[in-house]
Scaffold this motif. Structure first.
Motif, PDB file in Angstrom:
ATOM      1  N   ILE A 263       0.849  -1.190   0.000  1.00 37.65           N
ATOM      2  CA  ILE A 263       0.000   0.000   0.000  1.00 37.65           C
ATOM      3  C   ILE A 263       0.881   1.235   0.000  1.00 37.65           C
ATOM      4  O   ILE A 263       1.772   1.370   0.857  1.00 37.65           O
ATOM      5  N   GLU A 264       0.632   2.121  -0.955  1.00 39.71           N
ATOM      6  CA  GLU A 264       1.374   3.383  -1.032  1.00 39.71           C
ATOM      7  C   GLU A 264       1.118   4.195   0.236  1.00 39.71           C
ATOM      8  O   GLU A 264      -0.004   4.242   0.741  1.00 39.71           O
ATOM      9  N   GLY A 265       2.166   4.823   0.741  1.00 34.37           N
ATOM     10  CA  GLY A 265       2.021   5.688   1.909  1.00 34.37           C
ATOM     11  C   GLY A 265       2.370   5.021   3.224  1.00 34.37           C
ATOM     12  O   GLY A 265       2.454   5.698   4.243  1.00 34.37           O
ATOM     13  N   THR A 266       2.570   3.702   3.216  1.00 35.40           N
ATOM     14  CA  THR A 266       2.979   3.052   4.461  1.00 35.40           C
ATOM     15  C   THR A 266       4.462   3.303   4.694  1.00 35.40           C
ATOM     16  O   THR A 266       5.233   3.499   3.759  1.00 35.40           O
ATOM     17  N   THR A 267       4.854   3.315   5.957  1.00 38.22           N
ATOM     18  CA  THR A 267       6.248   3.545   6.332  1.00 38.22           C
ATOM     19  C   THR A 267       6.774   2.313   7.071  1.00 38.22           C
ATOM     20  O   THR A 267       5.979   1.526   7.604  1.00 38.22           O
ATOM     21  N   PRO A 268       8.090   2.155   7.149  1.00 35.41           N
ATOM     22  CA  PRO A 268       8.644   1.020   7.889  1.00 35.41           C
ATOM     23  C   PRO A 268       8.173   0.969   9.347  1.00 35.41           C
ATOM     24  O   PRO A 268       7.876  -0.111   9.862  1.00 35.41           O
ATOM     25  N   ASP A 269       8.086   2.114  10.014  1.00 39.48           N
ATOM     26  CA  ASP A 269       7.606   2.128  11.406  1.00 39.48           C
ATOM     27  C   ASP A 269       6.153   1.676  11.494  1.00 39.48           C
ATOM     28  O   ASP A 269       5.769   0.989  12.437  1.00 39.48           O
ATOM     29  N   MET A 270       5.357   2.065  10.525  1.00 40.07           N
ATOM     30  CA  MET A 270       3.942   1.722  10.530  1.00 40.07           C
ATOM     31  C   MET A 270       3.726   0.219  10.403  1.00 40.07           C
ATOM     32  O   MET A 270       2.858  -0.343  11.059  1.00 40.07           O
ATOM     33  N   VAL A 271       4.501  -0.441   9.557  1.00 39.95           N
ATOM     34  CA  VAL A 271       4.271  -1.856   9.274  1.00 39.95           C
ATOM     35  C   VAL A 271       5.131  -2.798  10.120  1.00 39.95           C
ATOM     36  O   VAL A 271       5.008  -4.017  10.009  1.00 39.95           O
ATOM     37  N   ALA A 272       5.984  -2.243  10.975  1.00 34.20           N
ATOM     38  CA  ALA A 272       6.823  -3.081  11.845  1.00 34.20           C
ATOM     39  C   ALA A 272       5.940  -3.882  12.805  1.00 34.20           C
ATOM     40  O   ALA A 272       4.833  -3.452  13.142  1.00 34.20           O
ATOM     41  N   PRO A 273       6.402  -5.051  13.264  1.00 30.17           N
ATOM     42  CA  PRO A 273       5.618  -5.833  14.231  1.00 30.17           C
ATOM     43  C   PRO A 273       5.269  -4.984  15.448  1.00 30.17           C
ATOM     44  O   PRO A 273       6.062  -4.136  15.883  1.00 30.17           O
ATOM     45  N   LYS A 274       4.090  -5.207  16.004  1.00 31.93           N
ATOM     46  CA  LYS A 274       3.587  -4.439  17.144  1.00 31.93           C
ATOM     47  C   LYS A 274       3.489  -5.333  18.381  1.00 31.93           C
ATOM     48  O   LYS A 274       3.240  -6.534  18.263  1.00 31.93           O
ATOM     49  N   PRO A 275       3.654  -4.728  19.561  1.00 35.00           N
ATOM     50  CA  PRO A 275       3.455  -5.517  20.787  1.00 35.00           C
ATOM     51  C   PRO A 275       1.997  -5.968  20.873  1.00 35.00           C
ATOM     52  O   PRO A 275       1.092  -5.266  20.420  1.00 35.00           O
ATOM     53  N   THR A 276       1.772  -7.131  21.425  1.00 32.82           N
ATOM     54  CA  THR A 276       0.411  -7.632  21.568  1.00 32.82           C
ATOM     55  C   THR A 276       0.263  -8.369  22.891  1.00 32.82           C
ATOM     56  O   THR A 276       1.204  -8.985  23.375  1.00 32.82           O
ATOM     57  N   VAL A 277      -0.906  -8.269  23.454  1.00 37.54           N
ATOM     58  CA  VAL A 277      -1.218  -8.982  24.694  1.00 37.54           C
ATOM     59  C   VAL A 277      -1.594 -10.429  24.369  1.00 37.54           C
ATOM     60  O   VAL A 277      -1.314 -11.340  25.128  1.00 37.54           O
ATOM     61  N   TYR A 278      -2.215 -10.615  23.212  1.00 39.82           N
ATOM     62  CA  TYR A 278      -2.731 -11.923  22.829  1.00 39.82           C
ATOM     63  C   TYR A 278      -1.832 -12.606  21.804  1.00 39.82           C
ATOM     64  O   TYR A 278      -1.372 -11.988  20.874  1.00 39.82           O
ATOM     65  N   GLY A 279      -1.644 -13.889  21.976  1.00 40.53           N
ATOM     66  CA  GLY A 279      -0.906 -14.682  21.010  1.00 40.53           C
ATOM     67  C   GLY A 279      -1.871 -15.605  20.292  1.00 40.53           C
ATOM     68  O   GLY A 279      -2.960 -15.883  20.783  1.00 40.53           O
ATOM     69  N   VAL A 280      -1.476 -16.058  19.143  1.00 45.60           N
ATOM     70  CA  VAL A 280      -2.302 -17.002  18.388  1.00 45.60           C
ATOM     71  C   VAL A 280      -1.530 -18.302  18.310  1.00 45.60           C
ATOM     72  O   VAL A 280      -0.406 -18.332  17.814  1.00 45.60           O
ATOM     73  N   PRO A 281      -2.123 -19.381  18.805  1.00 45.17           N
ATOM     74  CA  PRO A 281      -1.426 -20.669  18.742  1.00 45.17           C
ATOM     75  C   PRO A 281      -1.277 -21.134  17.308  1.00 45.17           C
ATOM     76  O   PRO A 281      -2.072 -20.803  16.440  1.00 45.17           O
ATOM     77  N   SER A 282      -0.243 -21.919  17.065  1.00 43.47           N
ATOM     78  CA  SER A 282      -0.077 -22.536  15.735  1.00 43.47           C
ATOM     79  C   SER A 282      -1.154 -23.581  15.537  1.00 43.47           C
ATOM     80  O   SER A 282      -1.620 -24.206  16.477  1.00 43.47           O
ATOM     81  N   CYS A 283      -1.547 -23.743  14.279  1.00 43.52           N
ATOM     82  CA  CYS A 283      -2.588 -24.722  13.961  1.00 43.52           C
ATOM     83  C   CYS A 283      -1.976 -25.975  13.415  1.00 43.52           C
ATOM     84  O   CYS A 283      -0.989 -25.985  12.784  1.00 43.52           O
TER      85      CYS A 283
END
Length: 144
Positions: A124-144
């Motif tokens: 997407i045009e206009g996104t920046t590296p900081d914007m798309v970097a991984p974010k901290p999260t409280v919830y995890g998703v288990p592997s399937c």
């Protein structure tokens, strides 16, 4: 499930995070009426492919979920982020490109105002590296 041959457009677009990964959501028009019949969703975080999106959909669904059920979950999350304003960015019109090789789900009728969902490698045009970097999260998703 079918594969996407790729697409690009300049439409309403947003960026949101879910379980630490950043995703993009855009709409695609099938004809000149510009109704946005197709929802386009894909990961924007570097190194993450669409498999992560489908893994999340499987983990957060019932065990007997079909590909359509998982696609509806993905569409609902993108729609929720857009409507509720839980966004990192939003544009009334931004350029986007979906690479070939993604997944296409036909809902068989309108769902979240979309008839189909296309997922895959999205930019997407206009996104920046900081914007798309991984974010901290409280919830995890288990592997399937």
């Amino acid at each position: 499930m079918h594969h996407v041959n790729g697409a690009e457009g300049h439409t309403r677009t947003c960026v949101f995070q879910m379980f630490g990964t950043v995703f993009g959501y855009a709409t695609h028009h099938m004809d000149s009426r510009n109704l946005g019949e197709v929802g386009i969703v894909g990961p924007l975080t570097p190194g993450v492919d669409q498999g992560r999106l489908w893994q999340m959909a499987a983990a957060m669904n019932k065990e007997t979920a079909t590909e359509t059920d998982k696609g509806k979950w993905i569409m609902l999350q993108a729609h929720r982020a857009f409507i509720c304003g839980d966004l990192l960015a939003r544009w009334d019109a931004a350029g986007w490109k979906l690479e070939s090789g993604g997944r296409r789900i036909d809902f068989g009728g309108a769902y979240c105002n979309r008839y189909e969902l296309w997922t895959g490698s999205l930019t997407i045009e206009g996104t920046t590296p900081d914007m798309v970097a991984p974010k901290p999260t409280v919830y995890g998703v288990p592997s399937c």
